[in-house]
Structure formats: structure tokens, C-alpha cells
Design an enzyme around this catalytic site. Sequence first.
Site, PDB file in Angstrom:
ATOM      1  N   ASP A  66       0.984  -1.284   0.112  1.00  0.00           N
ATOM      2  CA  ASP A  66       0.061   0.020  -0.093  1.00  0.00           C
ATOM      3  C   ASP A  66       0.833   1.128  -0.126  1.00  0.00           C
ATOM      4  OD1 ASP A  66      -1.475   2.166   1.692  1.00  0.00           O
ATOM      5  OD2 ASP A  66      -3.154   0.605   0.854  1.00  0.00           O
TER       6      ASP A  66
ATOM      7  N   ASP B  98      -2.772   2.475  -5.891  1.00  0.00           N
ATOM      8  CA  ASP B  98      -1.926   2.551  -4.925  1.00  0.00           C
ATOM      9  C   ASP B  98      -1.904   1.226  -3.944  1.00  0.00           C
ATOM     10  OD1 ASP B  98      -4.493   2.699  -3.773  1.00  0.00           O
ATOM     11  OD2 ASP B  98      -4.143   4.142  -2.122  1.00  0.00           O
ATOM     12  N   GLU B  99      -2.493   0.044  -4.577  1.00  0.00           N
ATOM     13  CA  GLU B  99      -2.325  -1.125  -3.618  1.00  0.00           C
ATOM     14  C   GLU B  99      -2.361  -2.270  -4.640  1.00  0.00           C
ATOM     15  OE1 GLU B  99      -5.511  -2.213  -0.934  1.00  0.00           O
ATOM     16  OE2 GLU B  99      -7.046  -1.039  -2.080  1.00  0.00           O
TER      17      GLU B  99
END
Length: 368
Positions: free
Chosen positions: A14, A112-113
Site C-alpha cells: 500500500d 496505490d495497492e
Amino acid sequence: MGDPPRYRWLLHIDLDQFQVSVERLRRPDLAGRGVIVGGDGDPARPRQVVTCASYEVRALGVRAGMPMRAAAKKVPDAVFLPLDMAAYEEASARVMNVVARGGDALEVWGWDEAYLGLEVQSEPAARSVNDVIAVAQRVRQSVLVETGLHSCVGISDNKQRAKAATGFAKQAVRDPAASPDDRVFVLDDGNWSSLMDDRPCRDLWSVGSRTATKLAEAGIDTVAQLVATDREQLVAMFGPHQGNWLYVLCRGGGDDAISDEPYIAKSHSKARTFDVDLTDRDDLRAAVRDLTKEAFDQVVAEARVPFRVGLTVRTASFFTRTKMRKLPEPTIDFETIVGTAIALLDAFDIQKPIRLMAVRLELLDPAV
């Protein structure tokens, strides 16, 4: 096509305050300041919401999804910035390219992950927890060195628990005494109960406000209380699918499968911040040619074919814009590609010195 493989170890990667972090790479003066990203950056306009908030303003009550007007009331002196989708897509692609390089199964869940799967369960165990922690630290460090973006990594035996582990890793981001190694956290059967029992049910992945409210109405407020609830009662309250899921989830269970579809980069890009701001058109064109060649060489090495070219320009005042242009046809002819990139440069009305430029090549799927 069979079921996706199940993995013994899952890593949840993350990126910290992603959009804010991308903006801070472009504007180092924003470091340590309260930053809010959303909409067109004008908090006075209606129907605009916060997409990302820096930790400085989160501490003051600003959250993603909050109306920008409400955020401005809480932190009127924050820096408000507009969304720059092209920049975030480019940054995300660079991160995922780095993460995918190790060859482990990668399932991307957003800008973002992502999840990495280590060791298919049907094969003999080969890695200890310390080995897996070392992999996580290498991934995190590689992402930082090559993209400038910080990340946290949660480790467990399923996606839901790995994501919860990332939450504990994020606590190190806000702790001045924490070391970089603390950005990796393991959550498993050994510490699940001690760390989660006293937490509200809302802290469990996929437990939303409606579910939490319904549980609270039945006197079930904490994870420990949920664990103590009979499966039959949960099924009666929520139906067989969600009731059984809650029964498994509160005990640290979850999904341990990772898609075995290989991660395929959608684009490759190269960026450069100049030591001295550029003003001369010939210097700018030369820089575009150099950046295009760097991206082109990577594309050719992977036997990929570009179909669209993008150019990002940032001035000395940090004004940033991106232009995209589709090629006449997909090609690996360098002169056609660089000619398109230079044409994009010429389409900019550049009035100020240029601080940074980036060239992006969007690619056909390898199967095409």
C-alpha cells in the site's frame, strides 16, 4: 480456466497517501505541510470531495470522501490541489512495474495497492517468516529508490488479514520513533486475537457502516464479541453468504487466492527533473528525444508495441500539464514515435522555464 492458485504467503503493498506523495515529488516545498487533493482543487466549489489527504490534515479530521468545503472549514490553511489523473496513472504504473519484476504472482487492486502471492500452497513450504519479511523489505526499498514513493507492506496468509497488517504497518509512518523496518508488519494466528479482539467490528475488512450498525444493535461491538457469536445467529441476521463470511473473517480467515493472470504493464514512461531549468526550444526537443529513447528501448526489450504517446511538462512554478496523442498506427518505428512526442512539445504554449518533463508510451496488449 481453473481456479486461481492459493498462496501460503500474501503481501499487501500500500502506497502512503498516494496522490499527496506524487504531488510532493513534483513540489518538494509541500513536504510537512497539510495537503488536500480533490476535484479541481477549489474548495469553494460544490460537489467536490477529498480524494487524498496528507497525514497532517488527517490528524485534524479530514478524510477521503469528505466534501472539499467541509475540509476547508477544518483546515483552512491547507494546500488544495486538483486531481492529475495522468500523473497518478504514470506513477502507479512505475510502481507496479517495480513490484512485478520479482516474478511473483501480482494482483493489482488500484493505483496505490496490490497483492503479491509467495509460494503456491500445493508446493512444499520453502520460506520462513523471516524470509518473507526480507522479500517485503526488498520490494518496499526498490519502490522507494526507483519511484521516490514510500509504501507499507502487510504480511499474512490471506488478503483480508494482510490488508489489516498493512494498517498496523501504517502506524509506523506517524511514529517519529519508528524505523523504516516497521513499515512491514506480520499479522497471523499468533497475534491476531491480541491485536484485534478489542477493536470495533468496523475495523474488519469489508465490514461497512450498515453491517457494523446492525451488529451493534445486537450488542456485538468488538471483534471478540463477534467471535463469540454463534454462526447460526449470524446467518439468521445476515443470510448464509454474509453470515458465514463474518464468522470466518472475525477469526482472521479470508481469501488466499491470487489471480495467476500475469501482470502486464500498460505503459512505460521516463521522467527527468533538470538540474537547470530549460528555456531553449532546441534543448527541450533534445530532452524529449532522450527521454523517448529511454522509454522506447525498454519497450523494444519487452517486445511491446506503442500506440499512444504522452508528454508531461512542469514549469519552474510547478504548473503541470500532460498532453496525449495517438499514433497513426501502432509502431516500433522510433522516428515516428519521437516525432509525435516533439509535436506534443510544440503544442504547449510554454511561457516559463521547464523544470521537469516526462515521456509516456502506452502499449498494446502483448496478445494483440
